[in-house]
Design an enzyme around this catalytic site. Structure first.
Site, short mmCIF file in Angstrom:
data_model
loop_
_atom_site.label_atom_id
_atom_site.label_comp_id
_atom_site.label_asym_id
_atom_site.label_seq_id
_atom_site.Cartn_x
_atom_site.Cartn_y
_atom_site.Cartn_z
N CYS A 1 10.14 18.93 -0.90
CA CYS A 1 8.88 19.14 -1.61
C CYS A 1 7.82 18.16 -1.12
CB CYS A 1 9.08 18.98 -3.12
SG CYS A 1 7.58 19.20 -4.10
N CYS B 1 5.62 16.72 -3.93
CA CYS B 1 6.31 15.71 -4.74
C CYS B 1 6.39 14.36 -4.02
CB CYS B 1 7.71 16.17 -5.09
SG CYS B 1 7.84 17.82 -5.81
N ASP B 2 6.72 14.39 -2.73
CA ASP B 2 7.13 13.17 -2.04
C ASP B 2 6.22 12.72 -0.90
OD1 ASP B 2 9.37 13.12 -3.71
OD2 ASP B 2 10.53 14.36 -2.33
#
Length: 325
Positions: free
Chosen positions: A132, A135-136
């Protein structure tokens, strides 16, 4: 007999459980093999509102579960093997539990990221391997990143990651990309993106703490090399966890459950879907949680109107909850 059963314990399922438990509906939540969902595989979560310093993914899910339990939600570990939507109450066959019946069902079984299934991959998720970018990506500011994949998602995430990384290398096993031409052109015009085509990923290389490289083999020459990197983003698609419904519920071509616009209602009255199992676009913890809230409210409204409930919205006592176990 249960008023509501919730399948899945990611942000969507746990949010639905919190809302229904506070409405005195006492849902039964069936945990699958990965309680907490994909968020438990991440380390720091810095984009979930209310945690200015961030929070560990596993801790966030544990807190949500405790919150649901506090209001009366019940949890049971099991694997759903079969469902029967032909009659209401619906019948669920759950490995480890047995057969149970419910007046309504909330499906929050999520979607699993497809992995390469190469050595070093799974054990380094959260240590440099991610599925992701949204997300990261922030954790890789000024670092070198590899994006594995050749479709639209890979091109989109590669472009997105150039906001943070010093260099993004796209690794794809074939010479030709699968992405649409417009997405290819956009990525090829980005000066931060480099290319390793005809490169088959063979192994994730890692040190004591984090990823250091990706071993690849040239599909034409057979030559192997290790591409140095600080992070590897796997972008080869997601698979919604809907196979066990055996085509009893309406899905799109990719297998994601279809819901009525603006609701979580499926084509089966009394069955609701929330989270990534019906969302292939956003796939974020906060959007999953929001749809879990929607599912709980939709479900509560359905139960209130249902003749099966006879207008009784009081909580089920403990003997009724666990009478089948």
């Amino acid at each position: 007999m249960y008023k509501t059963v919730i399948l899945g314990t990611g942000p969507a399922g746990l949010t639905a459980a919190i809302y229904l438990a506070r409405a005195n509906i006492s849902p039964l939540v069936i945990e699958g093999p990965e309680p907490g969902g994909q968020l438990t595989l991440t380390t720091d979560v810095e984009n979930f509102p209310g945690f200015p310093e961030g929070i560990m993914g596993r801790e966030l899910m544990q807190n949500m579960r405790r919150q649901a339990e506090r209001f009366g939600a019940k949890f049971k570990r099991g694997w759903v093997k079969k469902v029967d939507f032909s009659n209401n109450p619906f019948t669920l066959t759950v490995e480890g539990i047995g057969e149970l019946k419910t007046q309504s069902l909330i499906i929050s079984t999520g979607a699993s990221a497809k992995l390469l299934e190469i050595p070093g991959e799974r054990e380094n998720i959260g240590r440099g391997v991610s599925t992701c970018a949204t997300c990261d990506g922030f954790f890789f500011r000024g670092k070198k990143i590899i994006v594995v994949g050749g479709g639209d998602s890979a091109m989109e995430e590669a472009n997105f990651l150039t906001k943070f990384a010093s260099e993004v290398r796209v690794v794809h096993r074939r010479k030709e990309l699968r992405a649409s031409q417009i997405m290819q052109d956009r990525a090829k015009k980005n000066p931060k993106i480099t290319w390793s085509l005809n490169s088959i990923p063979e192994e994730v290389i890692a040190g004591d703490r984090h990823v250091t490289g990706l071993k690849v083999k040239n599909s034409e020459t057979g030559k192997e090399e290790v591409l140095e990197t600080d992070g590897i983003f796997i972008t080869i698609g997601h698979k919604p966890n809907t196979a066990f419904f055996d085509n009893q519920i309406k899905t799109d071509d990719m297998g994601y459950i279809m819901v009525n616009p603006g609701t979580t209602e499926t084509n089966i009255p009394g069955v609701f879907a929330c989270g990534d199992v019906q969302d292939h676009k956003y796939r974020q913890a906060i959007t999953a949680a929001g749809s879990g809230c929607m599912a709980a409210l939709d479900c509560e409204k359905y139960l209130d109107a249902s003749e099966l409930c006879s207008g009784n919205n009081q909580s089920i006592n403990e003997n009724q909850i666990w009478g089948g176990f």
